[in-house]
Design an enzyme around this catalytic site. Structure first.
Site: not given
Ligand code: IMP
Length: 176
Positions: A98-99, A102, A151, A164
């Site tokens: 995963e990237d 959050d 962000f 990207r």
């Molecule tokens: P979560 O479900 O809140 O953990 O969010 C995860 C997804 O939100 C990641 O896979 C990203 O696609 C997106 N995301 C969350 N924070 C960022 C950020 O700082 N930059 C870019 N994408 C983010």
């Protein structure tokens, strides 16, 4: 389109050194084992391609795509499966790549989905982790970097579909 160079938070060199270390740890943990790597699209595609080059084990690669709805810099409470993997993971070692974690909702949903399919093991590699926003219990087995609640963009991560292609992790500044 106007050119813009976002401020770097994590440089290309720092990313590369960290990935080397993660690759070594994964190689060691999966000694004598094969693994299925699941790349979470789109954000993890660069991280995943660099990471698998540093894993010295037989790897088969799968892609999955999930989307969460909300405004562009905040996750919402809904995660939808947009594209599934094609492999049967029953009895297999799975590494999800995963990237960023959050709130943890996306990865928790994905982990739950994968566990139902009865893999032998499921581990998680995430390039980034924002602990401040975490709402769901997530265990990151292989973490690149812990970051503040900013962000971030680049190295696969986007803002509204852009940035990207940046080779480093940058910060999205107000007004850009
Ligand atoms: P979560 O479900 O809140 O953990 O969010 C995860 C997804 O939100 C990641 O896979 C990203 O696609 C997106 N995301 C969350 N924070 C960022 C950020 O700082 N930059 C870019 N994408 C983010």
């Amino acid at each position: 389109m106007e050119m813009y160079t976002p401020e770097a938070l994590i440089t290309e060199e720092e990313i590369s050194l960290r990935i080397e270390a993660l690759g070594k740890a994964i190689t060691k943990d999966f000694e004598n084992e094969d693994l299925i790597v699941i790349c979470v699209l789109k954000g993890a595609f660069i991280f995943c391609s660099d990471l698998i080059k540093k894993i010295n084990r037989p790897v088969s690669l799968e892609f999955i795509s999930l989307s969460s709805y909300g405004d562009s810099t905040n996750s919402s409470g809904n995660v939808r499966l947009e594209m599934d993997i094609t492999a049967n993971i029953e009895g297999k070692n799975v590494l999800i790549v995963e990237d960023i974690v959050d709130t943890g909702l996306t990865i928790k949903t994905l982990m739950d989905m994968m566990h139902v399919r009865k893999p032998k093991t499921v581990k998680l590699a995430s390039l980034l982790f924002k602990p401040v926003k975490l709402k769901h219990k997530v265990n990151i087995d292989y973490l690149g970097f812990e970051i503040e609640d900013k962000f971030v963009i680049g190295y696969g991560l986007d803002y509204a579909g852009r940035y990207r292609e940046l080779p480093y992790i940058g910060m999205l500044n107000a007004g850009n």
